[in-house]
Write a protein that holds these residues in place. Structure first.
Motif, PDB file in Angstrom:
ATOM      1  N   SER A  24       0.799  -1.233   0.000  1.00  0.00           N
ATOM      2  CA  SER A  24       0.000   0.000   0.000  1.00  0.00           C
ATOM      3  C   SER A  24       0.830   1.280   0.000  1.00  0.00           C
ATOM      4  O   SER A  24       0.322   2.338  -0.353  1.00  0.00           O
ATOM      5  CB  SER A  24      -0.927   0.041   1.219  1.00  0.00           C
ATOM      6  N   TYR A  25       2.079   1.199   0.414  1.00  0.00           N
ATOM      7  CA  TYR A  25       2.895   2.411   0.566  1.00  0.00           C
ATOM      8  C   TYR A  25       4.142   2.323  -0.305  1.00  0.00           C
ATOM      9  O   TYR A  25       4.929   1.397  -0.179  1.00  0.00           O
ATOM     10  CB  TYR A  25       3.318   2.604   2.028  1.00  0.00           C
ATOM     11  N   THR A  26       4.319   3.312  -1.167  1.00  0.00           N
ATOM     12  CA  THR A  26       5.525   3.348  -1.996  1.00  0.00           C
ATOM     13  C   THR A  26       6.654   4.098  -1.301  1.00  0.00           C
ATOM     14  O   THR A  26       7.815   3.779  -1.505  1.00  0.00           O
ATOM     15  CB  THR A  26       5.241   4.003  -3.364  1.00  0.00           C
ATOM     16  N   ASP A  27       6.323   5.087  -0.473  1.00  0.00           N
ATOM     17  CA  ASP A  27       7.340   5.806   0.282  1.00  0.00           C
ATOM     18  C   ASP A  27       7.877   4.888   1.382  1.00  0.00           C
ATOM     19  O   ASP A  27       7.111   4.441   2.245  1.00  0.00           O
ATOM     20  CB  ASP A  27       6.742   7.077   0.895  1.00  0.00           C
ATOM     21  N   PRO A  28       9.181   4.577   1.358  1.00  0.00           N
ATOM     22  CA  PRO A  28       9.703   3.584   2.298  1.00  0.00           C
ATOM     23  C   PRO A  28       9.596   3.993   3.773  1.00  0.00           C
ATOM     24  O   PRO A  28       9.368   3.131   4.628  1.00  0.00           O
ATOM     25  CB  PRO A  28      11.158   3.399   1.880  1.00  0.00           C
ATOM     26  N   LEU A  29       9.722   5.281   4.077  1.00  0.00           N
ATOM     27  CA  LEU A  29       9.613   5.701   5.473  1.00  0.00           C
ATOM     28  C   LEU A  29       8.175   5.573   5.969  1.00  0.00           C
ATOM     29  O   LEU A  29       7.926   5.073   7.070  1.00  0.00           O
ATOM     30  CB  LEU A  29      10.115   7.140   5.649  1.00  0.00           C
ATOM     31  N   GLU A  30       7.246   5.976   5.124  1.00  0.00           N
ATOM     32  CA  GLU A  30       5.827   5.818   5.456  1.00  0.00           C
ATOM     33  C   GLU A  30       5.481   4.329   5.585  1.00  0.00           C
ATOM     34  O   GLU A  30       4.735   3.922   6.479  1.00  0.00           O
ATOM     35  CB  GLU A  30       4.979   6.487   4.365  1.00  0.00           C
ATOM     36  N   ARG A  31       6.042   3.522   4.691  1.00  0.00           N
ATOM     37  CA  ARG A  31       5.812   2.070   4.736  1.00  0.00           C
ATOM     38  C   ARG A  31       6.351   1.494   6.041  1.00  0.00           C
ATOM     39  O   ARG A  31       5.675   0.729   6.719  1.00  0.00           O
ATOM     40  CB  ARG A  31       6.490   1.383   3.548  1.00  0.00           C
ATOM     41  N   PHE A  32       7.574   1.890   6.419  1.00  0.00           N
ATOM     42  CA  PHE A  32       8.180   1.360   7.627  1.00  0.00           C
ATOM     43  C   PHE A  32       7.375   1.746   8.869  1.00  0.00           C
ATOM     44  O   PHE A  32       7.123   0.916   9.743  1.00  0.00           O
ATOM     45  CB  PHE A  32       9.628   1.838   7.753  1.00  0.00           C
ATOM     46  N   GLU A  33       6.941   2.990   8.932  1.00  0.00           N
ATOM     47  CA  GLU A  33       6.119   3.440  10.059  1.00  0.00           C
ATOM     48  C   GLU A  33       4.838   2.619  10.147  1.00  0.00           C
ATOM     49  O   GLU A  33       4.450   2.152  11.218  1.00  0.00           O
ATOM     50  CB  GLU A  33       5.782   4.924   9.909  1.00  0.00           C
ATOM     51  N   ASN A  34       4.205   2.395   9.026  1.00  0.00           N
ATOM     52  CA  ASN A  34       2.950   1.645   9.020  1.00  0.00           C
ATOM     53  C   ASN A  34       3.156   0.148   9.228  1.00  0.00           C
ATOM     54  O   ASN A  34       2.259  -0.541   9.725  1.00  0.00           O
ATOM     55  CB  ASN A  34       2.155   1.951   7.752  1.00  0.00           C
ATOM     56  N   MET A  35       4.331  -0.366   8.877  1.00  0.00           N
ATOM     57  CA  MET A  35       4.656  -1.754   9.205  1.00  0.00           C
ATOM     58  C   MET A  35       4.778  -1.901  10.722  1.00  0.00           C
ATOM     59  O   MET A  35       4.333  -2.910  11.291  1.00  0.00           O
ATOM     60  CB  MET A  35       5.948  -2.188   8.512  1.00  0.00           C
ATOM     61  N   LEU A  36       5.350  -0.892  11.372  1.00  0.00           N
ATOM     62  CA  LEU A  36       5.424  -0.903  12.835  1.00  0.00           C
ATOM     63  C   LEU A  36       4.023  -0.929  13.425  1.00  0.00           C
ATOM     64  O   LEU A  36       3.725  -1.719  14.315  1.00  0.00           O
ATOM     65  CB  LEU A  36       6.198   0.323  13.343  1.00  0.00           C
ATOM     66  N   TYR A  37       3.140  -0.101  12.894  1.00  0.00           N
ATOM     67  CA  TYR A  37       1.755  -0.065  13.377  1.00  0.00           C
ATOM     68  C   TYR A  37       1.048  -1.403  13.142  1.00  0.00           C
ATOM     69  O   TYR A  37       0.300  -1.877  13.994  1.00  0.00           O
ATOM     70  CB  TYR A  37       0.957   1.059  12.712  1.00  0.00           C
ATOM     71  N   ALA A  38       1.303  -2.010  11.985  1.00  0.00           N
ATOM     72  CA  ALA A  38       0.690  -3.313  11.683  1.00  0.00           C
ATOM     73  C   ALA A  38       1.186  -4.369  12.671  1.00  0.00           C
ATOM     74  O   ALA A  38       0.408  -5.203  13.133  1.00  0.00           O
ATOM     75  CB  ALA A  38       1.002  -3.735  10.252  1.00  0.00           C
TER      76      ALA A  38
END
Length: 184
Positions: A70-84
Motif C-alpha cells: 500500500s505504501y511506496t514511500d519507504p519511510l511511510e511504509r516502515f512506520e505503518n509496518m510498525l503499526y501493523a
C-alpha cells in the motif's frame, strides 16, 4: 463469532506468549472450554503450538503484506509496518520469540521458517532501502534496527495490556521512540 478451534488457538497464543510451558488446563480455562474439548481439536501441546504458529504467521503476514503493497514511500511504509506489527499484538511478539529462541533451529527447509522469513524480510528490506536513501542511520545494522523495532512492538503490547498508557497514544509513542533512534 469465533469457532471453538479459533477460541482455543487465540487463548493459547495469549497464554503461551507469557509462558510457553503453561499447562493446557490454563489454555482451556482461558478459552472457556474443558480440557476434553481442547483435545478434540488438538491432539497434544505440539499440535496446539503448531496451530498457534500457523495462525500467527497468517495474521502477521496478511497485515505486513497489506502495508508493504500500500505504501511506496519507504519511510511511510516502515512506520505503518510498525503499526501493523503492533496491531498484530501478542501474535507478532510471540511469533518473533519462537523463531529467535535458543531451542529453535531456523532453517529454510522448514515451511514455517520460510513463511516467517518472507514476512520479516519485508521489514529488513525496507530498513535497507531507507539506509540506501540516507533516511535512517547507517551506524546501526539492519538487524539491530529490526530487533529494536520488535522491542518497541513488545513495549507497545505490554503498555496496552497494563493500561498504564492511553491506548490512543501507544502507536504515536512507539513511532516516536523508534524514529528518534534511527532517523538521520
Amino acid at each position: 463469532m469465533k469457532n471453538t478451534r479459533q477460541k482455543i488457538t487465540d487463548a493459547a497464543i495469549e497464554i503461551f506468549n507469557e509462558d510457553l510451558s503453561a499447562p493446557l488446563e490454563i489454555v482451556a480455562e482461558k478459552a472457556e472450554v474443558t480440557r476434553r474439548t481442547l483435545h478434540r481439536y488438538f491432539t497434544d501441546r505440539q499440535d496446539l503450538v503448531l496451530a498457534c504458529q500457523f495462525a500467527m504467521q497468517e495474521s502477521c503476514k496478511k497485515a505486513i503484506d497489506a502495508v508493504y503493497t500500500s505504501y511506496t514511500d519507504p519511510l511511510e511504509r516502515f512506520e505503518n509496518m510498525l503499526y501493523a506489527a503492533i496491531d498484530c499484538g501478542v501474535k507478532f511478539s510471540f511469533l518473533h520469540r519462537m523463531h529467535n529462541n535458543d531451542r529453535h533451529q531456523h532453517t529454510v527447509k522448514d515451511e514455517n521458517c520460510k513463511k516467517y522469513d518472507v514476512t520479516f524480510n519485508k521489514f529488513k528490506s525496507t530498513i535497507e532501502e531507507l539506509q540506501r536513501k540516507d533516511l535512517i542511520t547507517k551506524e546501526l545494522s539492519a538487524e539491530w534496527i529490526e530487533m529494536l523495532s520488535t522491542g518497541i512492538v513488545t513495549a507497545a503490547i505490554n503498555s496496552e495490556k497494563s493500561g498504564n498508557v492511553a491506548k490512543i497514544n501507544i502507536k504515536k509513542f512507539a513511532w516516536y521512540s523508534l524514529s528518534k533512534g534511527i532517523l538521520v
